[in-house]
Structures are given as structure tokens and as C-alpha cells.
Design a protein around this motif. Structure first.
Motif, PDB file in Angstrom:
ATOM      1  N   TYR A   1       5.290 -20.282  38.894  1.00  0.00           N
ATOM      2  CA  TYR A   1       4.743 -20.300  37.532  1.00  0.00           C
ATOM      3  C   TYR A   1       5.288 -21.514  36.774  1.00  0.00           C
ATOM      4  CZ  TYR A   1       2.738 -17.835  33.458  1.00  0.00           C
ATOM      5  OH  TYR A   1       1.981 -17.451  32.377  1.00  0.00           O
ATOM      6  N   LEU A   2       6.583 -21.800  36.940  1.00  0.00           N
ATOM      7  CA  LEU A   2       7.213 -22.939  36.290  1.00  0.00           C
ATOM      8  C   LEU A   2       6.594 -24.248  36.780  1.00  0.00           C
ATOM      9  CD1 LEU A   2       9.430 -24.174  34.498  1.00  0.00           C
ATOM     10  CD2 LEU A   2      11.009 -23.914  36.413  1.00  0.00           C
ATOM     11  N   LEU A   3       6.385 -24.370  38.076  1.00  0.00           N
ATOM     12  CA  LEU A   3       5.757 -25.569  38.619  1.00  0.00           C
ATOM     13  C   LEU A   3       4.325 -25.727  38.126  1.00  0.00           C
ATOM     14  CD1 LEU A   3       7.008 -25.527  42.334  1.00  0.00           C
ATOM     15  CD2 LEU A   3       7.781 -27.015  40.465  1.00  0.00           C
ATOM     16  N   ALA A   4       3.613 -24.600  37.988  1.00  0.00           N
ATOM     17  CA  ALA A   4       2.253 -24.666  37.458  1.00  0.00           C
ATOM     18  C   ALA A   4       2.266 -25.162  36.015  1.00  0.00           C
ATOM     19  CB  ALA A   4       1.583 -23.296  37.544  1.00  0.00           C
ATOM     20  N   ALA A   5       3.264 -24.714  35.237  1.00  0.00           N
ATOM     21  CA  ALA A   5       3.393 -25.186  33.857  1.00  0.00           C
ATOM     22  C   ALA A   5       3.682 -26.681  33.805  1.00  0.00           C
ATOM     23  CB  ALA A   5       4.503 -24.408  33.144  1.00  0.00           C
ATOM     24  N   CYS A   6       4.566 -27.142  34.679  1.00  0.00           N
ATOM     25  CA  CYS A   6       4.885 -28.572  34.732  1.00  0.00           C
ATOM     26  C   CYS A   6       3.664 -29.388  35.171  1.00  0.00           C
ATOM     27  CB  CYS A   6       6.047 -28.820  35.690  1.00  0.00           C
ATOM     28  SG  CYS A   6       7.623 -28.117  35.142  1.00  0.00           S
ATOM     29  N   CYS A   7       2.949 -28.863  36.144  1.00  0.00           N
ATOM     30  CA  CYS A   7       1.741 -29.532  36.613  1.00  0.00           C
ATOM     31  C   CYS A   7       0.706 -29.618  35.490  1.00  0.00           C
ATOM     32  CB  CYS A   7       1.178 -28.786  37.816  1.00  0.00           C
ATOM     33  SG  CYS A   7      -0.251 -29.565  38.588  1.00  0.00           S
ATOM     34  N   TYR A   8       0.577 -28.547  34.733  1.00  0.00           N
ATOM     35  CA  TYR A   8      -0.342 -28.538  33.599  1.00  0.00           C
ATOM     36  C   TYR A   8       0.065 -29.575  32.561  1.00  0.00           C
ATOM     37  CZ  TYR A   8      -3.058 -26.633  29.696  1.00  0.00           C
ATOM     38  OH  TYR A   8      -3.923 -26.472  28.636  1.00  0.00           O
TER      39      TYR A   8
ATOM     40  N   ARG B   1      -2.080 -18.499  18.293  1.00  0.00           N
ATOM     41  CA  ARG B   1      -1.052 -19.320  17.661  1.00  0.00           C
ATOM     42  C   ARG B   1      -1.441 -20.786  17.538  1.00  0.00           C
ATOM     43  NH1 ARG B   1       3.832 -16.815  16.628  1.00  0.00           N
ATOM     44  NH2 ARG B   1       3.475 -14.578  16.662  1.00  0.00           N
ATOM     45  N   GLY B   2      -2.543 -21.184  18.168  1.00  0.00           N
ATOM     46  CA  GLY B   2      -3.006 -22.560  18.049  1.00  0.00           C
ATOM     47  C   GLY B   2      -2.140 -23.578  18.772  1.00  0.00           C
ATOM     48  N   PHE B   3      -1.440 -23.152  19.832  1.00  0.00           N
ATOM     49  CA  PHE B   3      -0.583 -24.074  20.579  1.00  0.00           C
ATOM     50  C   PHE B   3      -1.438 -25.082  21.348  1.00  0.00           C
ATOM     51  CE2 PHE B   3       3.767 -21.827  21.242  1.00  0.00           C
ATOM     52  CZ  PHE B   3       3.824 -21.532  19.887  1.00  0.00           C
ATOM     53  N   ASN B   4      -1.012 -26.336  21.376  1.00  0.00           N
ATOM     54  CA  ASN B   4      -1.682 -27.333  22.201  1.00  0.00           C
ATOM     55  C   ASN B   4      -1.204 -27.192  23.647  1.00  0.00           C
ATOM     56  OD1 ASN B   4       0.808 -28.719  22.524  1.00  0.00           O
ATOM     57  ND2 ASN B   4       0.455 -29.885  20.644  1.00  0.00           N
ATOM     58  N   PRO B   5      -1.859 -27.883  24.609  1.00  0.00           N
ATOM     59  CA  PRO B   5      -1.477 -27.714  26.015  1.00  0.00           C
ATOM     60  C   PRO B   5      -0.003 -27.990  26.295  1.00  0.00           C
ATOM     61  CG  PRO B   5      -3.594 -28.804  25.888  1.00  0.00           C
ATOM     62  CD  PRO B   5      -3.081 -28.699  24.477  1.00  0.00           C
ATOM     63  N   SER B   6       0.562 -29.012  25.665  1.00  0.00           N
ATOM     64  CA  SER B   6       1.958 -29.360  25.926  1.00  0.00           C
ATOM     65  C   SER B   6       2.899 -28.260  25.457  1.00  0.00           C
ATOM     66  CB  SER B   6       2.315 -30.675  25.225  1.00  0.00           C
ATOM     67  OG  SER B   6       1.557 -31.734  25.745  1.00  0.00           O
ATOM     68  N   LEU B   7       2.630 -27.699  24.283  1.00  0.00           N
ATOM     69  CA  LEU B   7       3.502 -26.660  23.753  1.00  0.00           C
ATOM     70  C   LEU B   7       3.368 -25.366  24.554  1.00  0.00           C
ATOM     71  CD1 LEU B   7       5.595 -26.228  21.577  1.00  0.00           C
ATOM     72  CD2 LEU B   7       3.778 -25.505  20.000  1.00  0.00           C
ATOM     73  N   ARG B   8       2.145 -25.058  24.987  1.00  0.00           N
ATOM     74  CA  ARG B   8       1.943 -23.878  25.843  1.00  0.00           C
ATOM     75  C   ARG B   8       2.721 -24.017  27.145  1.00  0.00           C
ATOM     76  NH1 ARG B   8      -3.521 -24.489  24.578  1.00  0.00           N
ATOM     77  NH2 ARG B   8      -4.117 -24.867  26.745  1.00  0.00           N
TER      78      ARG B   8
ATOM     79  N   ALA C   1       5.332 -25.898  27.688  1.00  0.00           N
ATOM     80  CA  ALA C   1       6.771 -25.895  27.432  1.00  0.00           C
ATOM     81  C   ALA C   1       7.299 -24.472  27.252  1.00  0.00           C
ATOM     82  CB  ALA C   1       7.093 -26.732  26.200  1.00  0.00           C
ATOM     83  N   LEU C   2       6.578 -23.636  26.501  1.00  0.00           N
ATOM     84  CA  LEU C   2       7.034 -22.267  26.291  1.00  0.00           C
ATOM     85  C   LEU C   2       7.013 -21.481  27.601  1.00  0.00           C
ATOM     86  CD1 LEU C   2       6.189 -19.936  23.325  1.00  0.00           C
ATOM     87  CD2 LEU C   2       6.330 -19.054  25.632  1.00  0.00           C
ATOM     88  N   THR C   3       5.951 -21.674  28.372  1.00  0.00           N
ATOM     89  CA  THR C   3       5.859 -20.961  29.643  1.00  0.00           C
ATOM     90  C   THR C   3       6.981 -21.380  30.583  1.00  0.00           C
ATOM     91  OG1 THR C   3       3.453 -20.802  29.413  1.00  0.00           O
ATOM     92  CG2 THR C   3       4.375 -20.482  31.620  1.00  0.00           C
ATOM     93  N   ALA C   4       7.253 -22.683  30.639  1.00  0.00           N
ATOM     94  CA  ALA C   4       8.322 -23.176  31.501  1.00  0.00           C
ATOM     95  C   ALA C   4       9.671 -22.593  31.068  1.00  0.00           C
ATOM     96  CB  ALA C   4       8.371 -24.703  31.464  1.00  0.00           C
ATOM     97  N   PHE C   5       9.907 -22.531  29.773  1.00  0.00           N
ATOM     98  CA  PHE C   5      11.160 -21.988  29.267  1.00  0.00           C
ATOM     99  C   PHE C   5      11.280 -20.504  29.600  1.00  0.00           C
ATOM    100  CE2 PHE C   5      13.852 -20.389  25.682  1.00  0.00           C
ATOM    101  CZ  PHE C   5      15.009 -21.083  26.013  1.00  0.00           C
ATOM    102  N   SER C   6      10.175 -19.780  29.498  1.00  0.00           N
ATOM    103  CA  SER C   6      10.210 -18.348  29.832  1.00  0.00           C
ATOM    104  C   SER C   6      10.496 -18.132  31.306  1.00  0.00           C
ATOM    105  CB  SER C   6       8.891 -17.672  29.439  1.00  0.00           C
ATOM    106  OG  SER C   6       7.843 -18.030  30.322  1.00  0.00           O
TER     107      SER C   6
END
Length: 405
Positions: free
Chosen positions: A153-160, A247-254, A256-261
Motif C-alpha cells: 500500500y505504501l509503495l502504491a502511494a509513492c508510485c501515485y 476533504r478536497g485533498f489533492n493527489p500529493s496530499l492523499r 502523503a497521508l496514506t503513506a504515513f498511515s
């Protein structure tokens, strides 16, 4: 000196098996969660709504039992290594083809095929790894193995974060072809399970009778894995869409939050697995789920971005804390002769039922505020998951290959 050499060889053997199983599950999860991040974009390109694309997630999960059934039978009849290698190549090819899909129908069929490959990996990989690791370390190494899912999931977030803004959603699926290379590692570095060598079925009919005799255990494991998958998919699959729409998050913020989780998930899985070696498998799972209920307000209703990051971290710490115990727990419950088949097939049957959670949350979010839809779902599945876990039994630390089924 000879004893030391044998110990070194044994350590290298189980480490290689653990690495192979961990990476297989990591890349499997990566391939699955790529779609979670780009779901609105794929929907837009194919001219479909979000619920239609959420259905492809449901279809993937629904076909995972097919893969667990096929590859699990092969693993108990012919060994763990060969089915694992075939599965790695299969789901890698399907993932690349998903990136080439010209329309929604083709994409839907390919996601069903990917579900077969995804379903085959966990049971075969988990049985191979858990049969090799020392019993005293099985809980913590179970947590390490299961958190391949969080790493994926973290790698998918980084890839995104890095790939999607530059090359779009299709390129992310092309990267999903990498697991095919892992088959080479399995071929040259991983030995067959000695437990399987000692307990393998003499024939298909012998294997069938062994599986049929465990029907009560199968029903319980299916119920347990249904609830555990309600917990994980209910808190993960639609969360990026919630961050975008509510919440209106842009792709980068989404991303980042997913990676942190997922950092929280990694910590939770390993620590809860370690705790389960001391306090027991069921107690560790129930404790993690109970604490997970307490994180729901921060996870769904946090008034600021920093608090939402904290909520995402805490939620996935508890979710994957409970999950980190699962590979050890359900492989210990399964008899030697059917360990390649039974845990994985029960797991994926539970997934097939729980796969409806994403579509349900999308439906509920059209009638309630998104945060309330997720919160109500989470508190329900966490509570029921704790109850089902507590009603079962456990065989913590059992020595594989010696204990009766």
C-alpha cells in the motif's frame, strides 16, 4: 562446527522463504492498491461512475477464493515452491494487461483474473514461511510477513505521488509487472518445505478426505477472515476517495497521508505480532480491534490536516496490528497436511464476502456524510471482529510436522 553450519543453513533457509513470501505479498498488495488511488481517474476515462469502478474492486476480491482453491490444492499436492512461482508470473502479466485495457468491460474481466492470482499468493506464501520459521519467533515474523500488505500500500502511494502526475494511471499498472522477477528468486534461493515433505498427501483422494474432515475449522476460519477483511477493506479501500471528495485533498496530499498511515500499519503489525508471542494470538487481535474503535473519531472527523494524519496513523496501527497476528494464528490452527490449502482458501472466501464493503460504503456515502458512512461501518466491523476472534481457539507455538491435526 557442524552444528553451527547446520544452524546457519537453517537460518538462511527460513530467511529466504520469509523474504520471498513477504515480497510476494508486498507486490500483490501494490498491484491491488494501485487501482484504489486512481479509481476516479479510471472511471472518468471509461465514462463510468465511482460505484462502477468500486465494483471492479469487489470483483477482484470475489475471485480471490478461486485462486486460493487452485493454488492451495497444488501447494498441498506438489509442494509450495512451484505454485508460488506460477502465481507470481500469472498475476504480474494480468496487472500489465490491466494497464492496456481499452474499455471498462475488458478492465473488469482482467481485474477478475487478477483476483485469481492475488488469491493464490497468500496461502501458499504464508504456509511456506510459517512452516520454516522458529516457533518462538512465529508471532513477530508473522507480523513482518503480513505487513508486506502495508508495504505494498505504501509503495502504491509513492508510485501515485511520483508516477501518476507525469505518466497517468496506465503507467502505474505497467510497474505492476515486476513481481514476475521474484519467481527467479524463489526458483534459486528458496527450498521446499520440510513439513510438506513429511505430511504430503499420497493422492488427490487422500488430500480431498483430509480437507473435508476439517469443515468445522474451515467455517470458523472463513468467518474470522470475513470479519478481518471487513476491518481492513472497510478502513482502506474508499479512504482515498473520502479524502478527495469530502476533504478536497489533492493527489500529493492523499498519497502523503496514506503513506504515513502505512508507517503506522508497519509498526502495529510487527509490535502486535511480537505481543502475541507473549499474551496469545486471540488476546492480541481483540486488544488491537478494541483500541481501533477508539481511533475512529480522529480518523474520520479530525478538524485539521495534522490531526487527520494522526488519525490515519493510529487507525492503521490498530488494523494491521490485528492483522499481523493472522498468518501465525490461522496456520497454527490448520493441520500439516492441508496447510497450503485451508488457511488461504478460508482467507479468500472471507475476502469474497467482505469485498462488498467498498461498494456498500460508496452507496452509504451517497446517503450520509462520507465521514459518518465510514465511521459507522468501522465501529460495527471492529466490534464483530473482536467477538468472532474471542469465540475461537488457538494453538500458539505449536511445532509443525509433529502435532496431530
Amino acid at each position: 562446527m557442524a552444528a553451527e553450519e547446520r544452524e546457519g543453513v537453517g537460518t538462511a533457509d527460513y530467511v529466504s522463504a520469509l523474504v520471498a513470501s513477504f515480497l510476494g505479498w508486498t507486490l500483490d498488495a501494490f498491484d491491488f492498491f494501485v487501482l484504489v488511488f486512481v479509481l476516479p481517474n479510471v472511471a472518468a476515462e471509461f465514462g463510468r461512475g465511482i460505484p462502477d469502478l468500486a465494483l471492479t474492486i469487489t470483483i477482484t476480491l470475489a475471485f480471490r477464493p478461486v485462486g486460493a482453491f487452485l493454488f492451495g490444492l497444488l501447494a498441498d499436492r506438489y509442494g509450495r515452491r512451484l505454485p508460488l512461482m506460477i502465481d507470481l508470473v500469472f498475476y504480474s502479466v494480468v496487472e500489465v494487461l490491466s494497464g492496456l485495457a481499452p474499455n471498462y468491460t475488458t478492465f473488469l474481466v482482467l481485474r477478475a483474473l487478477f483476483g485469481i492470482g492475488m488469491g493464490g499468493e497468500w496461502g501458499v506464501g504464508a504456509s511456506l514461511a510459517m512452516e520454516k520459521v522458529p516457533p518462538r519467533w512465529r508471532g513477530v515474523l508473522s507480523g513482518v510477513l503480513q505487513e508486506g500488505y502495508a508495504v505494498g500500500y505504501l509503495l502504491a502511494a509513492c508510485c501515485y505521488f511520483f508516477v501518476f502526475p507525469r505518466w497517468g494511471w496506465r503507467a502505474m499498472f505497467y510497474i505492476g509487472g515486476l513481481p514476475a522477477l521474484l519467481a527467479l528468486f524463489v526458483r534459486f534461493r528458496v527450498k521446499e518445505s520440510a513439513v510438506w515433505e513429511k505430511s504430503k498427501a499420497e493422492s488427490w483422494s487422500h488430500l480431498g478426505r483430509g480437507i473435508a474432515s476439517q469443515w468445522r475449522l474451515f467455517l470458523y476460519l472463513t468467518a474470522l477472515m470475513m470479519m478481518m477483511n471487513f476491518v481492513s477493506h472497510g478502513t482502506q479501500d474508499m479512504y482515498p476517495s473520502f479524502l478527495q471528495r469530502d476533504r478536497g485533498f489533492n493527489p500529493s496530499l492523499r498519497a502523503a497521508l496514506t503513506a504515513f498511515s502505512m508507517v503506522g500499519a508497519l509498526a502495529g503489525g510487527v509490535l502486535a505480532g511480537l505481543a502475541s508471542d507473549r499474551i496469545g494470538r486471540r488476546r492480541a487481535i481483540v486488544l488491537a480491534l478494541a483500541c481501533g474503535v477508539l481511533t475512529i473519531p480522529l480518523w474520520a472527523f479530525a478538524p485539521s490536516v495534522p490531526l487527520l494524519f494522526a488519525g490515519g496513523f493510529a487507525m492503521q496501527f490498530m488494523v494491521q496490528g490485528a492483522w499481523g497476528v493472522i498468518p501465525a494464528h490461522i496456520t497454527e490452527l490448520s493441520p500439516d497436511a492441508v496447510r497450503g490449502f485451508l488457511p488461504g482458501f478460508a482467507y479468500q472466501c472471507g475476502v469474497a464476502i467482505a469485498g462488498t464493503i467498498g461498494a456498500f460504503e460508496a452507496w452509504l456515502a451517497e446517503r450520509l456524510p462520507y465521514a459518518w458512512a465510514m465511521a459507522l461501518t468501522a465501529v460495527t466491523v471492529f466490534t464483530l471482529g473482536a467477538v468472532v476472534t474471542a469465540l475461537g481457539r488457538e494453538r500458539k507455538g505449536v511445532v509443525f510436522g509433529t502435532a496431530p491435526g
